[in-house]
Design a protein around this motif. Sequence first.
Motif, PDB file in Angstrom:
ATOM      1  N   ILE A  95      28.702  -1.472 -28.913  1.00  0.00           N
ATOM      2  CA  ILE A  95      29.909  -1.248 -29.715  1.00  0.00           C
ATOM      3  C   ILE A  95      31.079  -0.909 -28.798  1.00  0.00           C
ATOM      4  O   ILE A  95      32.186  -1.421 -28.977  1.00  0.00           O
ATOM      5  CB  ILE A  95      29.666  -0.148 -30.765  1.00  0.00           C
ATOM      6  N   ALA A  96      30.820  -0.076 -27.806  1.00  0.00           N
ATOM      7  CA  ALA A  96      31.873   0.267 -26.852  1.00  0.00           C
ATOM      8  C   ALA A  96      32.371  -0.974 -26.121  1.00  0.00           C
ATOM      9  O   ALA A  96      33.571  -1.128 -25.872  1.00  0.00           O
ATOM     10  CB  ALA A  96      31.372   1.321 -25.859  1.00  0.00           C
ATOM     11  N   VAL A  97      31.465  -1.875 -25.774  1.00  0.00           N
ATOM     12  CA  VAL A  97      31.832  -3.126 -25.105  1.00  0.00           C
ATOM     13  C   VAL A  97      32.765  -3.948 -25.997  1.00  0.00           C
ATOM     14  O   VAL A  97      33.736  -4.529 -25.523  1.00  0.00           O
ATOM     15  CB  VAL A  97      30.558  -3.929 -24.730  1.00  0.00           C
ATOM     16  N   GLN A  98      32.479  -3.969 -27.273  1.00  0.00           N
ATOM     17  CA  GLN A  98      33.314  -4.719 -28.207  1.00  0.00           C
ATOM     18  C   GLN A  98      34.700  -4.091 -28.349  1.00  0.00           C
ATOM     19  O   GLN A  98      35.684  -4.801 -28.551  1.00  0.00           O
ATOM     20  CB  GLN A  98      32.645  -4.798 -29.577  1.00  0.00           C
ATOM     21  N   GLN A  99      34.779  -2.788 -28.232  1.00  0.00           N
ATOM     22  CA  GLN A  99      36.027  -2.068 -28.479  1.00  0.00           C
ATOM     23  C   GLN A  99      36.875  -1.851 -27.233  1.00  0.00           C
ATOM     24  O   GLN A  99      38.080  -1.635 -27.342  1.00  0.00           O
ATOM     25  CB  GLN A  99      35.725  -0.703 -29.118  1.00  0.00           C
ATOM     26  N   ASP A 100      36.276  -1.877 -26.067  1.00  0.00           N
ATOM     27  CA  ASP A 100      36.974  -1.529 -24.826  1.00  0.00           C
ATOM     28  C   ASP A 100      37.036  -2.735 -23.892  1.00  0.00           C
ATOM     29  O   ASP A 100      36.043  -3.082 -23.247  1.00  0.00           O
ATOM     30  CB  ASP A 100      36.237  -0.375 -24.149  1.00  0.00           C
ATOM     31  N   PRO A 101      38.203  -3.389 -23.791  1.00  0.00           N
ATOM     32  CA  PRO A 101      38.313  -4.587 -22.952  1.00  0.00           C
ATOM     33  C   PRO A 101      37.963  -4.340 -21.485  1.00  0.00           C
ATOM     34  O   PRO A 101      37.380  -5.216 -20.832  1.00  0.00           O
ATOM     35  CB  PRO A 101      39.776  -5.011 -23.088  1.00  0.00           C
ATOM     36  N   GLN A 102      38.287  -3.178 -20.958  1.00  0.00           N
ATOM     37  CA  GLN A 102      37.971  -2.886 -19.558  1.00  0.00           C
ATOM     38  C   GLN A 102      36.461  -2.769 -19.353  1.00  0.00           C
ATOM     39  O   GLN A 102      35.928  -3.264 -18.364  1.00  0.00           O
ATOM     40  CB  GLN A 102      38.679  -1.619 -19.095  1.00  0.00           C
ATOM     41  N   LEU A 103      35.795  -2.092 -20.269  1.00  0.00           N
ATOM     42  CA  LEU A 103      34.339  -1.974 -20.182  1.00  0.00           C
ATOM     43  C   LEU A 103      33.702  -3.349 -20.334  1.00  0.00           C
ATOM     44  O   LEU A 103      32.769  -3.699 -19.597  1.00  0.00           O
ATOM     45  CB  LEU A 103      33.798  -1.013 -21.249  1.00  0.00           C
ATOM     46  N   ARG A 104      34.193  -4.152 -21.266  1.00  0.00           N
ATOM     47  CA  ARG A 104      33.672  -5.502 -21.473  1.00  0.00           C
ATOM     48  C   ARG A 104      33.808  -6.329 -20.189  1.00  0.00           C
ATOM     49  O   ARG A 104      32.872  -6.994 -19.756  1.00  0.00           O
ATOM     50  CB  ARG A 104      34.385  -6.190 -22.630  1.00  0.00           C
ATOM     51  N   GLU A 105      34.970  -6.250 -19.555  1.00  0.00           N
ATOM     52  CA  GLU A 105      35.196  -6.996 -18.319  1.00  0.00           C
ATOM     53  C   GLU A 105      34.246  -6.520 -17.216  1.00  0.00           C
ATOM     54  O   GLU A 105      33.663  -7.325 -16.489  1.00  0.00           O
ATOM     55  CB  GLU A 105      36.649  -6.845 -17.866  1.00  0.00           C
ATOM     56  N   ARG A 106      34.084  -5.218 -17.117  1.00  0.00           N
ATOM     57  CA  ARG A 106      33.194  -4.650 -16.083  1.00  0.00           C
ATOM     58  C   ARG A 106      31.756  -5.090 -16.291  1.00  0.00           C
ATOM     59  O   ARG A 106      31.074  -5.525 -15.352  1.00  0.00           O
ATOM     60  CB  ARG A 106      33.282  -3.123 -16.137  1.00  0.00           C
ATOM     61  N   ILE A 107      31.287  -5.015 -17.515  1.00  0.00           N
ATOM     62  CA  ILE A 107      29.911  -5.394 -17.802  1.00  0.00           C
ATOM     63  C   ILE A 107      29.726  -6.898 -17.652  1.00  0.00           C
ATOM     64  O   ILE A 107      28.706  -7.355 -17.132  1.00  0.00           O
ATOM     65  CB  ILE A 107      29.474  -4.871 -19.188  1.00  0.00           C
ATOM     66  N   THR A 108      30.704  -7.677 -18.068  1.00  0.00           N
ATOM     67  CA  THR A 108      30.627  -9.129 -17.901  1.00  0.00           C
ATOM     68  C   THR A 108      30.513  -9.484 -16.429  1.00  0.00           C
ATOM     69  O   THR A 108      29.686 -10.322 -16.041  1.00  0.00           O
ATOM     70  CB  THR A 108      31.867  -9.814 -18.517  1.00  0.00           C
ATOM     71  N   THR A 109      31.314  -8.853 -15.603  1.00  0.00           N
ATOM     72  CA  THR A 109      31.268  -9.109 -14.164  1.00  0.00           C
ATOM     73  C   THR A 109      29.898  -8.738 -13.595  1.00  0.00           C
ATOM     74  O   THR A 109      29.294  -9.524 -12.854  1.00  0.00           O
ATOM     75  CB  THR A 109      32.384  -8.331 -13.443  1.00  0.00           C
ATOM     76  N   LEU A 110      29.408  -7.566 -13.939  1.00  0.00           N
ATOM     77  CA  LEU A 110      28.094  -7.142 -13.448  1.00  0.00           C
ATOM     78  C   LEU A 110      26.992  -8.086 -13.933  1.00  0.00           C
ATOM     79  O   LEU A 110      26.094  -8.454 -13.171  1.00  0.00           O
ATOM     80  CB  LEU A 110      27.789  -5.712 -13.897  1.00  0.00           C
ATOM     81  N   PHE A 111      27.080  -8.473 -15.193  1.00  0.00           N
ATOM     82  CA  PHE A 111      26.089  -9.366 -15.773  1.00  0.00           C
ATOM     83  C   PHE A 111      26.099 -10.708 -15.041  1.00  0.00           C
ATOM     84  O   PHE A 111      25.055 -11.225 -14.644  1.00  0.00           O
ATOM     85  CB  PHE A 111      26.367  -9.567 -17.259  1.00  0.00           C
ATOM     86  N   ASN A 112      27.269 -11.287 -14.868  1.00  0.00           N
ATOM     87  CA  ASN A 112      27.374 -12.589 -14.212  1.00  0.00           C
ATOM     88  C   ASN A 112      26.948 -12.512 -12.745  1.00  0.00           C
ATOM     89  O   ASN A 112      26.348 -13.454 -12.228  1.00  0.00           O
ATOM     90  CB  ASN A 112      28.793 -13.145 -14.329  1.00  0.00           C
ATOM     91  N   ASN A 113      27.247 -11.400 -12.073  1.00  0.00           N
ATOM     92  CA  ASN A 113      26.827 -11.244 -10.684  1.00  0.00           C
ATOM     93  C   ASN A 113      25.327 -11.055 -10.536  1.00  0.00           C
ATOM     94  O   ASN A 113      24.760 -11.311  -9.482  1.00  0.00           O
ATOM     95  CB  ASN A 113      27.567 -10.075 -10.035  1.00  0.00           C
ATOM     96  N   SER A 114      24.678 -10.586 -11.593  1.00  0.00           N
ATOM     97  CA  SER A 114      23.234 -10.354 -11.520  1.00  0.00           C
ATOM     98  C   SER A 114      22.424 -11.594 -11.914  1.00  0.00           C
ATOM     99  O   SER A 114      21.214 -11.589 -11.795  1.00  0.00           O
ATOM    100  CB  SER A 114      22.833  -9.188 -12.425  1.00  0.00           C
ATOM    101  N   LYS A 115      23.076 -12.652 -12.374  1.00  0.00           N
ATOM    102  CA  LYS A 115      22.351 -13.842 -12.823  1.00  0.00           C
ATOM    103  C   LYS A 115      21.531 -14.488 -11.714  1.00  0.00           C
ATOM    104  O   LYS A 115      20.451 -14.992 -11.964  1.00  0.00           O
ATOM    105  CB  LYS A 115      23.313 -14.879 -13.413  1.00  0.00           C
ATOM    106  N   GLY A 116      22.025 -14.493 -10.517  1.00  0.00           N
ATOM    107  CA  GLY A 116      21.297 -15.138  -9.432  1.00  0.00           C
ATOM    108  C   GLY A 116      20.191 -14.293  -8.837  1.00  0.00           C
ATOM    109  O   GLY A 116      19.468 -14.721  -7.957  1.00  0.00           O
TER     110      GLY A 116
END
Length: 130
Positions: free
Chosen positions: A108-129
């Motif tokens: 829910i916080a990810v949906q509401q907080d653009p900065q948190l969403r961006e941070r988690i998206t970056t971490l998620f995408n960097n962990s894919k490999g």
Amino acid sequence: MQPSLKAFLSAAAVAFGLSTTAVWAQAVPTETAPAQAPQAIQPSEAQIQQYVSAARKVEAVVQDYQPRLQAAQDEVARKAILQEADEKMVTAVQSDGLTVDQYNGISIAVQQDPQLRERITTLFNNSKGQ
């Protein structure tokens, strides 16, 4: 099993652009009373790392079960597939040290907080490999 679990787990993935679809949000409602909606939480750095790891595992479950769900012949089979997928998603979340409520609160916080969403998206995408 909380009927809203599938929706929150998939919403988290969808919220930050993961490759899941809305199929989980279309889950068959259960006969149980709806649980109280989780509240957004401000995650610690450790919880962010746990969340990203859990989200990767949840995504894998969704990718594994989506074709099975789409191929289900009837509602009984569909419900059984959804229940099995739910259990695996819960296990995935808990294996990374989060409760389902914590995971949903971060979602829910990810949906509401653009900065948190961006941070988690970056971490998620960097962990894919990895």
